[in-house]
Structures are given as C-alpha cells and as structure tokens.
Design a protein around this motif. Structure first.
Motif, mmCIF file in Angstrom:
data_model
loop_
_atom_site.group_PDB
_atom_site.id
_atom_site.type_symbol
_atom_site.label_atom_id
_atom_site.label_comp_id
_atom_site.label_asym_id
_atom_site.label_seq_id
_atom_site.Cartn_x
_atom_site.Cartn_y
_atom_site.Cartn_z
ATOM 1 N N PHE A 194 59.188 51.370 55.767
ATOM 2 C CA PHE A 194 58.535 52.251 56.816
ATOM 3 C C PHE A 194 59.287 52.337 57.929
ATOM 4 N N SER A 195 59.878 51.202 58.555
ATOM 5 C CA SER A 195 60.797 51.304 59.582
ATOM 6 C C SER A 195 62.127 52.065 59.387
ATOM 7 N N GLU A 196 62.379 52.423 58.021
ATOM 8 C CA GLU A 196 63.553 53.114 57.833
ATOM 9 C C GLU A 196 63.049 54.776 57.556
ATOM 10 N N THR A 197 61.913 55.193 57.261
ATOM 11 C CA THR A 197 61.657 56.339 56.936
ATOM 12 C C THR A 197 60.851 56.893 57.997
ATOM 13 N N ASN A 198 60.013 56.159 58.710
ATOM 14 C CA ASN A 198 59.279 56.843 59.937
ATOM 15 C C ASN A 198 60.231 57.211 60.904
ATOM 16 N N ASP A 199 59.857 58.571 61.439
ATOM 17 C CA ASP A 199 60.733 59.203 62.608
ATOM 18 C C ASP A 199 62.108 59.254 62.021
ATOM 19 N N ASN A 200 62.410 59.936 60.754
ATOM 20 C CA ASN A 200 63.895 59.769 60.283
ATOM 21 C C ASN A 200 63.849 60.894 59.120
ATOM 22 N N VAL A 201 64.843 61.492 59.200
ATOM 23 C CA VAL A 201 65.253 62.308 57.832
ATOM 24 C C VAL A 201 66.618 61.848 57.434
ATOM 25 N N LYS A 202 66.629 61.495 56.199
ATOM 26 C CA LYS A 202 67.563 60.835 55.389
ATOM 27 C C LYS A 202 68.241 61.622 54.172
ATOM 28 N N PRO A 203 69.244 62.066 54.435
ATOM 29 C CA PRO A 203 70.052 62.523 53.026
ATOM 30 C C PRO A 203 70.538 61.477 52.348
ATOM 31 N N TYR A 204 70.246 61.964 50.807
ATOM 32 C CA TYR A 204 70.430 60.902 49.810
ATOM 33 C C TYR A 204 70.982 61.570 48.603
ATOM 34 N N LYS A 205 71.864 60.729 47.880
ATOM 35 C CA LYS A 205 72.481 61.316 46.620
ATOM 36 C C LYS A 205 73.044 62.722 46.645
ATOM 37 N N ILE A 206 73.705 62.881 47.888
ATOM 38 C CA ILE A 206 74.305 64.245 47.945
ATOM 39 C C ILE A 206 75.431 64.513 46.920
ATOM 40 N N ALA A 207 75.187 65.588 46.210
ATOM 41 C CA ALA A 207 76.020 66.172 45.133
ATOM 42 C C ALA A 207 76.021 65.184 43.873
ATOM 43 N N LYS A 208 75.319 64.146 44.036
ATOM 44 C CA LYS A 208 75.000 63.039 42.892
ATOM 45 C C LYS A 208 73.851 62.880 42.313
ATOM 46 N N HIS A 209 72.675 63.875 42.745
ATOM 47 C CA HIS A 209 71.247 63.686 42.328
ATOM 48 C C HIS A 209 71.136 63.987 40.893
ATOM 49 N N LYS A 210 70.367 62.906 40.150
ATOM 50 C CA LYS A 210 69.830 63.153 38.570
ATOM 51 C C LYS A 210 69.655 64.479 38.427
ATOM 52 N N HIS A 211 68.752 65.317 39.120
ATOM 53 C CA HIS A 211 68.104 66.616 38.799
ATOM 54 C C HIS A 211 69.297 67.683 38.850
ATOM 55 N N ILE A 212 70.338 67.409 39.301
ATOM 56 C CA ILE A 212 71.432 68.561 39.499
ATOM 57 C C ILE A 212 71.673 69.078 38.055
ATOM 58 N N PRO A 213 71.974 68.492 36.957
ATOM 59 C CA PRO A 213 72.451 68.911 35.646
ATOM 60 C C PRO A 213 71.138 69.523 35.052
ATOM 61 N N GLU A 214 70.085 69.219 35.352
ATOM 62 C CA GLU A 214 68.940 69.780 34.674
ATOM 63 C C GLU A 214 68.711 71.100 35.498
ATOM 64 N N ILE A 215 68.965 71.590 36.781
ATOM 65 C CA ILE A 215 68.673 72.596 37.576
ATOM 66 C C ILE A 215 70.035 73.587 36.825
ATOM 67 N N ASP A 216 71.278 73.037 36.837
ATOM 68 C CA ASP A 216 72.545 73.491 36.269
ATOM 69 C C ASP A 216 72.242 74.177 34.838
ATOM 70 N N GLN A 217 71.458 73.386 33.895
ATOM 71 C CA GLN A 217 71.348 73.471 32.634
ATOM 72 C C GLN A 217 70.531 74.961 32.459
ATOM 73 N N TYR A 218 69.348 74.946 33.036
ATOM 74 C CA TYR A 218 68.379 75.910 32.912
ATOM 75 C C TYR A 218 68.695 77.247 33.739
ATOM 76 N N LEU A 219 69.460 77.189 34.912
ATOM 77 C CA LEU A 219 70.120 78.421 35.520
ATOM 78 C C LEU A 219 70.911 78.850 34.540
ATOM 79 N N SER A 220 71.713 78.300 34.133
ATOM 80 C CA SER A 220 72.984 78.623 33.136
ATOM 81 C C SER A 220 72.320 79.385 31.980
ATOM 82 N N ALA A 221 71.427 78.856 31.199
ATOM 83 C CA ALA A 221 70.583 79.543 30.262
ATOM 84 C C ALA A 221 69.953 81.017 30.844
#
Length: 346
Positions: A194-221
């Motif tokens: 809570f004390s890390e997320t409340n009143d905070n916006v936190k970038p994470y897994k920039i350019a490394k998120h596991k959903h990236i290859p999924e998005i790439d795969q189906y847009l490419s198709a």
C-alpha cells in the motif's frame, strides 16, 4: 448444464470466474482445485463467498477431471497449464487457459520471455487464441483455448481495425499501458505494498513485459509483416481497471469521424466493444466490473498520428469474463450469456 472445474482456485482470476459463473445458466462450478489450500473451505479465505461455495477445495486428480467435468478453467500462474493440458488432450474436456503458457506459438520466444521450457508443440498447435471478437469462428471449434492477456486484449482490440484497414503504418506503434494493482495477482510484493502504490504511479518491466511478444505476434499476423511495438506498463493506485493509449502513424489523410465510422463498422457485430463518439474517451470506471472494451479515437492532424484509447476491466474482459465469453462460443451459447451486466459505477 456443463460441469466446471477451476484450477488455481484461490487467485483473483478464479474468484472472478466464480462470481460470473454464479449467474450462468449453462455452467456450474463443481470442483475448485488448489495445490496449496486443498481441504479448506474457500469461504475461509474469501468470506464474501459464504453460503455460495459449500464444499472444500480439492487436490488435482486427472482421472477425476476426465470423469466428472466438462470444462476446465486454468486460473494458474505461468508454468502450470503447459504441464497439465497435455495430460487432458486425450479426453473430451474443454480446456481454457488464463495463463500465458499457450499464447506464444514460437517455443523459443516463450522460453526467452517467460523462462523455462515451453508447452509441447502439439499442444500449441491445437490451442486457439481466444481474442473473441477477432477469432470468433476459430474459437467456436476450439477444444483448447488460450485466453489473451489483459494488456494484449486492450491493445489488440484498439489496434487491429486500423492495421487491417491499412490506415496506419506498422512502425512505430507505441502503447502506453496502465493497470490497477489486482493485475499483479494476489501474492503481496514490495511493489504492490500500500505505501508503495498509494499516491504513486510506477513504471515497470519497461520493454521487458511478458505481454510484448503476444502483442507483436498477433499484430504481425494481421499486418502480414513483422511488427515490434514499443510498450510501457505502469502500475497505478487503484484495485482494478486497465487503459492503453496507443500512437501510430497514419498512411493517408483521414478524419477522426472517418476512423470512428471504420471502427464502428469493424465491431458492429461485437456486443462487448463500444466505440465512443467523436471527442469522447473512455475511463476505467466506465467498464468497471464488466466485460466491455470501450475505445476512443482521435486523429492528430498536426503530427499525422492516430491516437487510440482502449479501456477494460483487467479481471473481466482482461481475464475471466473473456474466458467465459469464449466458453459460450465454444458451446454454441449466446456469447453474452452470464456477462451482459451493467458496469459498476461509481
């Protein structure tokens, strides 16, 4: 009435499945399977389910599933379903996987992004990707269903019409994604404290998120050429909800109204996709607790860019709701069954 088992019964995805299936006339939850909590009553962990689930959670028994169950939802972390689904392929069970184990068709790509070995190629070849609005006809014939991730659902529904109608270039495509804390799952971490997320916006897994290859795969198709998106995820201080703002270069002069008309035509037969009128953009509250994906569109004439805003509830359209939508399609039921409720507001 189809008998349902949920594997991974104590996570948020499973609890949302239970909530939505409670109102479903054609599916009934018969088994809740938990490796860590078998023998316990689910209401002892989630008291809001008191008097709704009156049997204990079970250990996994493959033969019992084959004998007693029609549909299995895998609400498990990555790495579980890829081991279990191959053991069920010789049965008549319908398997719907909410994890990422079957989304990436290239085994080496899965191993690179997820770590560990991929599912057997035969299982991957049999799995249908369950982005319901785009692959509806394939979903209807599926026995093994790979449910899309939350960020990919929002991103793909937002981008595919523009790519399919060839009004944007395939590079660059930029996706700025933001999600509530429930997207990180039930297990607490320093990041979701809570004390890390409340009143905070936190970038994470920039350019490394596991959903990236999924998005790439189906847009490419869709584009019939390789696409690599730039994707940035952000954790924001709310429980549920997800919104993606996407930027792509236009190929030709086109007005905002023309793009909106194109999107309305593309999704005219899709009850869960709602396109905003010109000047309107969705918020996460607009889809809270629902299976809707709301999309707003703006052409930036100054930069010749198309800006698309796509909002979903990460636990419903981004997970359990879409899984039920796919189960409806797989069984020839109305795809809105059990899902056609108004969003919760405020």
């Amino acid at each position: 009435m189809k008998n349902v088992a949920i594997i991974g019964g104590t996570g948020y995805g499973a609890i949302e499945l239970i909530r939505l299936l409670h109102a479903h006339e054609h599916m009934q939850v018969k088994k809740i399977i938990s490796h860590s909590e078998h023998g316990e009553q689910l209401a002892s962990i989630y008291p809001h389910l008191t008097d709704f689930i009156d049997y204990p959670m079970e250990e996994l028994e493959i033969e019992s599933l084959k004998a007693d169950i029609d549909i299995v939802f895998f609400a498990t972390p990555a790495g579980v379903s890829k081991q279990l689904i191959p053991k069920l392929e010789d049965s008549q069970l319908q398997c719907i996987d909410l994890s990422g184990d079957l989304r990436i068709t290239d085994r080496s790509q899965y191993e690179s992004w997820y770590g560990g070995g991929a599912a057997p190629q035969e299982t991957l070849d049999h799995a249908v990707y369950g982005l319901s609005e785009v692959y509806r006809e394939k979903v209807k014939e599926a026995k093994i269903l790979s449910n899309p991730g939350c960020y990919p659902t929002s991103s793909l529904l937002g981008l595919i019409p523009a790519l399919e109608e060839n009004i944007i270039t395939s590079h660059p495509i930029i996706i700025d994604g933001k999600t509530g804390v429930s997207g990180a799952g039930k297990s607490p971490t320093a990041m979701t404290h809570f004390s890390e997320t409340n009143d905070n916006v936190k970038p994470y897994k920039i350019a490394k998120h596991k959903h990236i290859p999924e998005i790439d795969q189906y847009l490419s198709a869709v584009a019939s050429e390789p696409i690599a998106v730039t994707f940035a995820a952000h954790l924001i201080p709310m429980t549920r909800g997800l919104i993606c703002t996407m930027y792509a270069q236009l190929r030709k002069d086109i007005s905002t109204k023309e793009v909106i008309d194109l999107y309305k035509s593309f999704y005219q037969s899709d009850p869960f996709v709602r396109i905003r009128a010109e000047g309107g953009f969705p918020t996460t509250k607009d889809v809270y607790g629902s299976n809707f994906c709301d999309i707003g569109i703006q052409v930036d004439e100054r930069t010749n860019q198309l800006i698309i805003v796509s909002a979903i509830d990460n636990l419903v359209k981004g997970a359990s709701g879409q899984a039920i939508q796919n189960a409806n399609l797989m069984n020839g039921w109305d795809e809105q069954h059990g899902l056609n409720s108004l969003p919760i507001y405020p």
